[in-house]
Design a protein around this motif. Structure first.
Motif, mmCIF file in Angstrom:
data_model
loop_
_atom_site.group_PDB
_atom_site.id
_atom_site.type_symbol
_atom_site.label_atom_id
_atom_site.label_comp_id
_atom_site.label_asym_id
_atom_site.label_seq_id
_atom_site.Cartn_x
_atom_site.Cartn_y
_atom_site.Cartn_z
ATOM 1 N N UNK A 134 -1.248 88.753 43.382
ATOM 2 C CA UNK A 134 -2.463 88.038 43.764
ATOM 3 C C UNK A 134 -2.233 86.531 43.783
ATOM 4 N N UNK A 135 -1.267 86.079 42.991
ATOM 5 C CA UNK A 135 -1.081 84.641 42.807
ATOM 6 C C UNK A 135 0.363 84.217 43.101
ATOM 7 N N UNK A 136 0.566 82.937 43.439
ATOM 8 C CA UNK A 136 1.914 82.434 43.766
ATOM 9 C C UNK A 136 2.693 82.029 42.515
ATOM 10 N N UNK A 137 3.135 83.010 41.755
ATOM 11 C CA UNK A 137 3.839 82.721 40.507
ATOM 12 C C UNK A 137 5.098 81.888 40.752
ATOM 13 N N UNK A 138 5.426 81.050 39.778
ATOM 14 C CA UNK A 138 6.556 80.130 39.907
ATOM 15 C C UNK A 138 7.871 80.856 40.195
ATOM 16 N N UNK A 139 8.060 82.032 39.632
ATOM 17 C CA UNK A 139 9.324 82.743 39.836
ATOM 18 C C UNK A 139 9.554 83.096 41.302
ATOM 19 N N UNK A 140 8.466 83.264 42.072
ATOM 20 C CA UNK A 140 8.613 83.571 43.494
ATOM 21 C C UNK A 140 9.095 82.364 44.297
ATOM 22 N N UNK A 141 9.017 81.190 43.715
ATOM 23 C CA UNK A 141 9.450 79.972 44.402
ATOM 24 C C UNK A 141 10.939 79.696 44.236
ATOM 25 N N UNK A 142 11.601 80.445 43.367
ATOM 26 C CA UNK A 142 13.016 80.178 43.083
ATOM 27 C C UNK A 142 13.888 80.245 44.337
ATOM 28 N N UNK A 143 13.804 81.295 45.169
ATOM 29 C CA UNK A 143 14.700 81.348 46.338
ATOM 30 C C UNK A 143 14.523 80.167 47.286
ATOM 31 N N UNK A 144 13.270 79.780 47.571
ATOM 32 C CA UNK A 144 13.040 78.650 48.470
ATOM 33 C C UNK A 144 13.506 77.345 47.846
ATOM 34 N N UNK A 145 13.220 77.166 46.549
ATOM 35 C CA UNK A 145 13.611 75.931 45.873
ATOM 36 C C UNK A 145 15.131 75.775 45.852
ATOM 37 N N UNK A 146 15.819 76.862 45.581
ATOM 38 C CA UNK A 146 17.280 76.795 45.543
ATOM 39 C C UNK A 146 17.851 76.487 46.927
ATOM 40 N N UNK A 147 17.291 77.131 47.942
ATOM 41 C CA UNK A 147 17.746 76.884 49.313
ATOM 42 C C UNK A 147 17.532 75.421 49.705
#
Length: 232
Positions: free
Chosen positions: A190-203
């Protein structure tokens, strides 16, 4: 590979993720109006669990919005303070993109319609499709609008789209009728948890797209909110 701290407080969820030496440490809590009290203890907790200091990281990523005005401001302020103190660059990640990435990460859904309840009878809206790197890429543009006015790029009734986010849980009937394409609504994430941002942030970090902390900016999408922010 990059060692990253990620913080998001743009929605009802307050979440932090730390990626260090290919290990991931997370904290999250659904706690509206408590992000200011929760976020720094969460940061301290993941750093302590990994046994490292902030200065050992490469960058700090943050949920830039769209989402709650106050929540986004809290996130930007915390990230800038931490980044200035540790002399680290920052990376902004879309809340809608994180939702789409989470659905791909958890359920391998490649075509995602992400919607966050924007209150006032509107939704924050974005259409995403996974690319060759396993990252959700935006089609068209993110926007805020009434659920009766959402659109998708090149609608195809021969495929099934995946829908996710609080916008769908609030306006499922209207959104489905407006789009008129085969859609499966997922109740998680339901929410944009920080862990889901890891792949984009690393890229983005590896691609050289991090930047100085003073350049961190929120994404509100609502013009009236953006104007008020400039006046503060």
């Amino acid at each position: 590979m990059a060692n990253l701290l990620i913080i998001d407080t743009a929605t009802e969820s307050c979440s932090v993720a730390l990626k260090y030496d290919d290990q991931v440490y997370t904290r999250s809590e659904i706690a509206p109006r408590m992000h200011g009290e929760l976020v720094l203890p969460m940061v301290e907790a993941v750093l302590a669990e990994a046994g490292i200091k902030l200065t050992q990281l490469d960058a700090i990523a943050y949920g830039q919005g769209p989402g709650a005005f106050t929540g986004i401001r809290i996130c930007i302020s915390v990230v800038q303070g931490l980044a200035f103190g540790a002399d680290l660059p920052v990376i902004g990640i879309s809340s809608l993109q994180a939702l789409a990435q989470g659905l791909y990460q958890d359920k391998k859904q490649a075509r995602v319609l992400a919607a966050i309840d924007a209150r006032m009878g509107e939704v924050y809206w974005g259409q995403y499709e996974v690319d060759a790197n396993g990252l959700m890429k935006l089609l068209d543009q993110e926007r805020v609008c009434s659920p009766e006015f959402v659109t998708i790029s090149d609608p195809d009734t021969s495929i099934v789209y995946s829908a996710v986010g609080t916008g769908w849980s609030t306006y499922a009937k209207v959104l489905s009728e407006t789009l008129n394409v085969p859609t499966v609504i997922h109740d998680k994430p339901l929410y944009p948890f920080a862990e889901y941002m890891i792949p984009m942030a690393e890229y983005l970090y590896i691609s050289g797209e991090s930047y100085a902390a003073e350049l961190a900016v929120p994404v509100y999408l609502r013009d009236d909110v953006a104007k008020k922010a400039k006046d503060l």
